[in-house]
Scaffold this active site. Structure first.
Site, PDB file in Angstrom:
ATOM      1  N   LYS A 116      -9.595  46.732 -29.076  1.00 38.16           N
ATOM      2  CA  LYS A 116     -10.889  46.058 -29.164  1.00 38.16           C
ATOM      3  C   LYS A 116     -11.261  45.687 -30.593  1.00 38.16           C
ATOM      4  CE  LYS A 116     -12.857  48.178 -24.976  1.00 38.16           C
ATOM      5  NZ  LYS A 116     -11.742  49.055 -24.614  1.00 38.16           N
ATOM      6  N   LYS A 158     -16.738  53.334 -28.194  1.00 36.56           N
ATOM      7  CA  LYS A 158     -15.757  52.786 -27.257  1.00 36.56           C
ATOM      8  C   LYS A 158     -14.344  53.046 -27.737  1.00 36.56           C
ATOM      9  CE  LYS A 158     -18.474  48.731 -25.810  1.00 36.56           C
ATOM     10  NZ  LYS A 158     -18.412  47.254 -25.688  1.00 36.56           N
ATOM     11  N   GLY A 164     -11.883  49.897 -18.114  1.00 37.51           N
ATOM     12  CA  GLY A 164     -12.327  50.588 -16.913  1.00 37.51           C
ATOM     13  C   GLY A 164     -13.403  51.616 -17.170  1.00 37.51           C
ATOM     14  N   HIS A 208     -23.938  42.485 -18.066  1.00 41.41           N
ATOM     15  CA  HIS A 208     -22.502  42.350 -18.264  1.00 41.41           C
ATOM     16  C   HIS A 208     -22.067  41.110 -17.478  1.00 41.41           C
ATOM     17  CE1 HIS A 208     -18.276  44.413 -18.086  1.00 41.41           C
ATOM     18  NE2 HIS A 208     -18.195  43.102 -18.187  1.00 41.41           N
ATOM     19  N   HIS A 234     -20.331  52.901 -16.581  1.00 45.31           N
ATOM     20  CA  HIS A 234     -19.529  51.765 -17.062  1.00 45.31           C
ATOM     21  C   HIS A 234     -18.489  51.300 -16.051  1.00 45.31           C
ATOM     22  CE1 HIS A 234     -21.482  52.839 -20.764  1.00 45.31           C
ATOM     23  NE2 HIS A 234     -20.867  54.006 -20.800  1.00 45.31           N
ATOM     24  N   GLU A 274     -15.117  39.054 -21.407  1.00 50.07           N
ATOM     25  CA  GLU A 274     -16.324  39.787 -21.053  1.00 50.07           C
ATOM     26  C   GLU A 274     -17.356  39.678 -22.172  1.00 50.07           C
ATOM     27  OE1 GLU A 274     -15.693  43.695 -19.612  1.00 50.07           O
ATOM     28  OE2 GLU A 274     -13.999  43.139 -18.343  1.00 50.07           O
ATOM     29  N   ARG A 296      -5.371  40.104 -17.688  1.00 49.22           N
ATOM     30  CA  ARG A 296      -4.802  40.357 -16.358  1.00 49.22           C
ATOM     31  C   ARG A 296      -5.762  39.822 -15.313  1.00 49.22           C
ATOM     32  NH1 ARG A 296      -8.364  44.266 -14.902  1.00 49.22           N
ATOM     33  NH2 ARG A 296      -9.012  45.784 -16.461  1.00 49.22           N
TER      34      ARG A 296
END
Length: 644
Positions: A116, A158, A164, A208, A234, A274, A296
């Site tokens: 990230k 994070k 996930g 989100h 989450h 996202e 993916r």
């Protein structure tokens, strides 16, 4: 052109990929672990290869065995699905080195977005807005704490790897930063083998919203957005497309940003960009920020398929086979509205505790698309994610689609394990959700109401008594008792005893908990106080009544009654798993709710807490050990009833 496809995954996504591959005349090869030898994806495949033990690390994460299986079966391509090896660039390199086609993006593209912190730096360079935060490589605890202080609380910690919802923790103040950092690191280390984290400003009232993109390595298009704000810890629960409250201007801005992200890495295949969105008011073109890119297919891809009419797996196979993008941006249109609800084997009334068990009954109404990897008779095991199915609906507008979802969930029937069906129905009928007032905190704010255990009505108790007594199971109803009518006997329905009185073959009364229910059979239709009986499933001493709030009754076995519990003196393991950590020692004083241990099961960490205040008397297991469900883990000193 791909002629034979090996699917390096299991469950519903493996079954879903096969469905499209077969429409293209492509033969399908399944791989399976010890636990999946009889699984639905194995039964559906043209060929199947055993690749190892039940644990993913011994099977579905063994890239070498999967590639060898593809070569042995004569496959020319591998589809990774999602999870497992789907975003592992080393696996992609190994697949291509073996002369096989990887149905997905290049290893370089996955690497670019896999961490990230690096992904955000790349997005800044590409002109995509990102959330303020620390994305550096230095991982000293003091430095991270200092960066959090600079950003300002609350902050989100994070894991830089994975997804996930794993390795994500919210630190609301500086006082809980250290604990949340340690927890995020531990979960990320266990899930991804990497405990590096990044720190970001937590957006209040966040939404989100993600954008589905598709590229062919040169060009890219977006297929509009999905709102995934309904989350718990989450993890997404119900998703919808398009997002409520979306305007053309914001959609264009988000779509353009997502396409920039895809083109920046020469993306090929299906992916999702996202965004975290400010949901405190109307959506704005300057009110969204890049979070991450999933390189993916996503779990929630069916709702994009529903509103666009595009089969994303078909596109994946075509582009992987060397074709260019099948459509231009201006040709992609939104048609109606769609929802997807994730049906899990979990107990919402017990903190969403994952469940196991053999499915004695499983049916879905014709009004929904149900993507599932199981059928009646299959087993939900402790080895994998406990998803049973994705329930998907599509309607002409949001209100119609939501009504279809509510009715579709109520008509879905599952028996043999506890599920979150009642929770999903309660969420679908929540007033804020129905009005489109969604953000990632909606479930937490309404948790008690959404997870309340259903209260059986007098009619429910009466129907359970009729089913458990065998009356409803006999063709012709109460006919077998006609010669002895009136006849009364007691039926133990869980915690309630119901008196069942047969008056004549088509009439009975059930008395329990102070209520009398009139029961009449008209042909093959049973009515209780005038209302039609609920659909039901009876398996031995267990009956499940279906509907908006499914409820299960178990008739105690008089020959096998368990001894009374120890009054909260012993903490038992709630499910099979790995005992990851024990936080106390013999002799420690604890308060009710104190953290005692951490159990890792079904890909998640579960904190076990003290049931009451007391002193630790004994610890019956050691960290790192595998434990079964119902095993005594930690004992408290027995309270002395004679003490003042």
């Amino acid at each position: 052109m791909i002629t034979k496809l090996l699917i390096a995954n299991r469950g519903e996504i493996a079954c879903r990929i096969m469905a499209t591959a077969k429409t293209r005349g492509i033969a399908c090869v399944a791989v399976y672990s010890d636990a999946d030898a009889q699984a639905r994806h194995v039964r559906l495949a043209d060929q199947a290869v055993h690749i190892g033990g039940a644990s993913p690390i011994d099977s579905y994460l063994r890239g070498d065995r999967i590639i060898q299986a593809a070569r042995d079966m004569g496959a020319d391509a591998i589809h990774p699905g999602y999870g497992f090896l789907s975003e592992n660039p080393d696996f992609v390199d190994a697949v291509t080195a073996a002369g096989l086609i990887f149905v997905g993006p290049s290893a370089d593209a996955i690497r670019a977005m896999g961490l990230k912190d690096r992904a955000k730096a790349l997005m800044i360079k590409a002109g995509v807005p990102v959330v303020p935060g620390y994305h550096g490589t230095e991982q000293d605890d003091d430095l991270l704490r200092g960066e959090a202080d600079k950003i300002g609380y609350p902050v989100m910690i994070k894991a830089v790897a994975g997804g996930g919802g794993k390795g994500m923790r919210l630190a609301e103040t500086a006082l809980d930063f250290d604990e949340q950092l340690a927890s995020a690191r531990a979960e990320s280390r266990n899930a991804f083998g990497n405990d590096a984290v990044l720190i970001e400003k937590f957006i209040t009232a966040p939404r989100h919203i993600e954008v589905q993109i598709f590229g062919d390595g040169v060009q890219a298009v977006h297929l509009f957005e999905r709102d995934c704000s309904l989350q718990r810890r989450h993890q997404k629960v119900i998703e919808e497309a398009p997002a409520p409250g979306m305007t053309d201007a914001v959609r264009d801005a988000m779509g353009a940003a997502a396409v920039k992200a895809a083109k920046a890495i020469g993306y090929s295949g299906a992916g999702t960009v996202e965004f975290i969105v400010d949901g405190s008011g109307p959506l704005r073109t300057d009110g969204f920020w890049f979070m991450e890119m999933n390189t993916r297919l996503q779990v929630e891809h069916p709702i994009t398929e529903a509103i666009t009419g595009i089969d994303l797996v078909d596109w994946q196979l075509r582009v992987a086979g060397g074709e260019t993008l099948p459509m231009r941006q201006e040709d992609v249109k939104i048609q109606g509205h769609a929802f997807e609800a994730r049906l899990y084997a979990e107990d919402a009334t017990q903190g969403f505790l994952p469940a196991i068990g053999r499915l004695t009954h499983l049916t879905f109404p014709d009004t929904v698309r149900a993507d599932t990897g199981v059928e009646a008779g299959d087993e939900i095991t402790p080895h994998y994610d406990p998803m049973i199915a994705k329930v998907i609906v599509h309607g002409p507008d949001r209100a119609a689609a939501l009504a279809m979802l509510t009715k579709g969930l109520a008509a879905t029937q599952v028996a043999g394990t506890v599920t979150n069906l009642g929770f999903l129905t309660a969420l679908a009928t929540n007033a804020d959700f129905a009005a489109g007032r969604v953000d990632t905190g909606l479930i937490a704010r309404n948790l008690d109401g959404l997870t309340a255990a259903p209260n059986p009505t007098p009619s429910d108790l009466a129907q359970a008594a009729l089913a458990l007594s065998g009356v409803m199971a006999r063709h012709g109803g109460a006919t077998g008792f006609a010669l002895h009518a009136p006849l009364t006997w007691s039926i133990d329905v869980g915690a309630t005893v119901v008196a069942l009185t047969i008056h004549r073959p088509d009439h009975a009364t059930c008395t329990g908990a102070g209520h009398v229910v009139d029961v009449r059979r008209l042909g093959n239709i049973w009515r209780l106080d005038g209302q039609k009986a609920r659909p039901q499933h009876l398996a031995g001493r267990v009956v499940t009544l279906f509907g908006a709030a499914p409820i299960t009754f178990t008739q105690p076995d008089p020959l096998d009654r368990a001894s009374a519990s120890q009054g909260g003196d012993t903490v038992l393991t709630p499910m099979p798993g790995m005992l990851r950590d024990i936080s106390v020692a013999v002799g420690d004083d604890v308060q009710e709710g104190d953290r005692l241990a951490v159990l890792e099961a079904m890909k998640m960490e579960h904190v076990l807490r003290a049931p009451r205040a007391g002193k630790i008397a004994a610890i019956h297991a050691v960290p790192g050990s595998q434990v079964q469900a119902g095993i005594a883990l930690i004992s408290l000193e027995v309270l002395d009833a004679d003490k003042d």
